[in-house]
Write a protein that holds these residues in place. Sequence first.
Motif, PDB file in Angstrom:
ATOM      1  N   PRO A  11       0.825  -1.213   0.000  1.00  0.00           N
ATOM      2  CA  PRO A  11       0.000   0.000   0.000  1.00  0.00           C
ATOM      3  C   PRO A  11       0.859   1.262   0.000  1.00  0.00           C
ATOM      4  O   PRO A  11       2.016   1.242   0.444  1.00  0.00           O
ATOM      5  N   ALA A  12       0.299   2.361  -0.466  1.00  0.00           N
ATOM      6  CA  ALA A  12       0.990   3.647  -0.433  1.00  0.00           C
ATOM      7  C   ALA A  12       1.186   4.085   1.013  1.00  0.00           C
ATOM      8  O   ALA A  12       0.361   3.801   1.887  1.00  0.00           O
ATOM      9  N   GLY A  13       2.291   4.774   1.261  1.00  0.00           N
ATOM     10  CA  GLY A  13       2.564   5.303   2.592  1.00  0.00           C
ATOM     11  C   GLY A  13       3.341   4.360   3.491  1.00  0.00           C
ATOM     12  O   GLY A  13       3.774   4.766   4.570  1.00  0.00           O
ATOM     13  N   TRP A  14       3.536   3.127   3.070  1.00  0.00           N
ATOM     14  CA  TRP A  14       4.297   2.150   3.839  1.00  0.00           C
ATOM     15  C   TRP A  14       5.687   2.008   3.229  1.00  0.00           C
ATOM     16  O   TRP A  14       5.844   2.006   2.018  1.00  0.00           O
ATOM     17  N   THR A  15       6.705   1.868   4.082  1.00  0.00           N
ATOM     18  CA  THR A  15       8.009   1.462   3.579  1.00  0.00           C
ATOM     19  C   THR A  15       7.990  -0.053   3.400  1.00  0.00           C
ATOM     20  O   THR A  15       7.137  -0.761   3.964  1.00  0.00           O
ATOM     21  N   SER A  16       8.955  -0.555   2.639  1.00  0.00           N
ATOM     22  CA  SER A  16       9.054  -2.011   2.466  1.00  0.00           C
ATOM     23  C   SER A  16       9.340  -2.692   3.800  1.00  0.00           C
ATOM     24  O   SER A  16       8.842  -3.798   4.064  1.00  0.00           O
ATOM     25  N   MET A  17      10.108  -2.039   4.655  1.00  0.00           N
ATOM     26  CA  MET A  17      10.407  -2.608   5.971  1.00  0.00           C
ATOM     27  C   MET A  17       9.181  -2.561   6.884  1.00  0.00           C
ATOM     28  O   MET A  17       9.017  -3.429   7.749  1.00  0.00           O
ATOM     29  N   ASP A  18       8.310  -1.564   6.704  1.00  0.00           N
ATOM     30  CA  ASP A  18       7.038  -1.537   7.443  1.00  0.00           C
ATOM     31  C   ASP A  18       6.226  -2.795   7.130  1.00  0.00           C
ATOM     32  O   ASP A  18       5.624  -3.415   8.018  1.00  0.00           O
ATOM     33  N   VAL A  19       6.197  -3.155   5.851  1.00  0.00           N
ATOM     34  CA  VAL A  19       5.455  -4.343   5.426  1.00  0.00           C
ATOM     35  C   VAL A  19       6.041  -5.592   6.080  1.00  0.00           C
ATOM     36  O   VAL A  19       5.314  -6.441   6.599  1.00  0.00           O
ATOM     37  N   CYS A  20       7.371  -5.691   6.072  1.00  0.00           N
ATOM     38  CA  CYS A  20       8.017  -6.853   6.696  1.00  0.00           C
ATOM     39  C   CYS A  20       7.693  -6.925   8.190  1.00  0.00           C
ATOM     40  O   CYS A  20       7.436  -8.012   8.727  1.00  0.00           O
ATOM     41  N   ALA A  21       7.706  -5.782   8.860  1.00  0.00           N
ATOM     42  CA  ALA A  21       7.403  -5.759  10.297  1.00  0.00           C
ATOM     43  C   ALA A  21       5.976  -6.219  10.558  1.00  0.00           C
ATOM     44  O   ALA A  21       5.706  -6.968  11.511  1.00  0.00           O
TER      45      ALA A  21
END
Length: 289
Positions: A11-21
């Motif tokens: 999704p927009a507004g998320w970093t790739s690391m946010d997704v992993c977390a």
Amino acid sequence: MPNGILIIDKPAGWTSMDVCAKIRGILREKRVGHGGTLDPMATGVLPVFVGRATRAVEFAENGRKEYRAGLRLGLVTDTQDVTGTILETRPVTADREDVASALAGFRGDIRQIPPMYSAVKIQGKKLYELARRGKEVERKPRPVTIHELELLEAESETDYQFRCLCSKGTYIRTLCHDLGQTLGCGGALYSLRRTMAAGFTLAEAVTLEDLQEQGESLLRPLDSLFVHYPALTVRSPGQEKRVRCGNPIALPGTTDGTYRVYGREGDFLCLSRAEAGGTLTSIKNFFGA
């Protein structure tokens, strides 16, 4: 323990690391990594590797990627996209034909100067860390390949959509900036959606909401990353034991090349290289202990 690959529609507004977390929390697995960073403003295909599958991240990062991008003319920003600080605005006299002509000059092997707002390291420092402190350093141009570059619709007199199939390391923001410089009016990225990465497409992607509801059932097997390589199955217990010990095996008559190697019961063991008349040597092992 969960093992496998998730194809997330970031999704927009998320970093790739946010997704992993987020995925670590949902699946309760610490070993989670992604196969190619997407900027926070970008959406689309983000391959995420879970558990033992994290051993394969390097193979996902090195492949071709495809994007649908929005180019806004008449604008120059410090980040090369519309989220940054505007440095300059210029009148736009270029039309669709001019944009198409400019795109043609960027197909094939080109060189890009990495943007200051990027994770590239120079002397141990990430460029974006220096940029946030107001510093700019000299960056050397890097070779990248634009395999396909297609102009799509014009959304206004200044906004154009294009499709780009490119090599690892290509910055679409920088492509927009450089296109703007070529056209003489400046340019910045205003939208970005990755439609393919590591051979996986948007049609195969799932959302974080899907994952929250369906959990591990959405994990793809690790060998799905390597389906473009032919498969080989070991022929005897002795051969399988050698493979599991990291030793080469002989399969006479095997054509030189890269193969997916499976155990006698169908377990994906490793990615191997065959050469010298059928000697298979492991490139990377993926079996459990």
